[in-house]
Design a protein around this motif. Structure first.
Motif: not given
Length: 76
Positions: A1-12, A14-21, A30-34
């Motif tokens: 569902s769109p809500d699930d996709a938005r939640r998942h994108n938000g989690e991604l 947060a993950y990208r931010t943590a990896i970059r940090s 870091v190679i940003d593939l997003s």
């Protein structure tokens, strides 16, 4: 569902931010593939994933271009 996709994108995000940090703390690249690279616009009619996760041939091509560019820029 769109809500699930938005939640998942938000989690991604947060993950990208943590990896970059982590990478910054270790002075690691870091190679940003997003976000699509400029040359990927030629693939607009070619899906990069089969299901949002698993890459297609176009997806592997785009990934290879990003990795090539990252390695080439790291050698400069």
């Amino acid at each position: 569902s769109p809500d699930d996709a938005r939640r998942h994108n938000g989690e991604l995000e947060a993950y990208r931010t943590a990896i970059r940090s982590l990478a910054n703390g270790m002075d690691a690249p870091v190679i940003d593939l997003s976000h699509p690279a400029a040359e990927e616009t030629s693939l607009k009619d070619c899906p990069r994933t089969a299901d949002g996760v698993n890459l297609t041939a176009c997806g592997y091509w785009a990934l290879a271009q990003r990795l090539r560019d990252a390695v080439a820029s790291d050698k400069k």
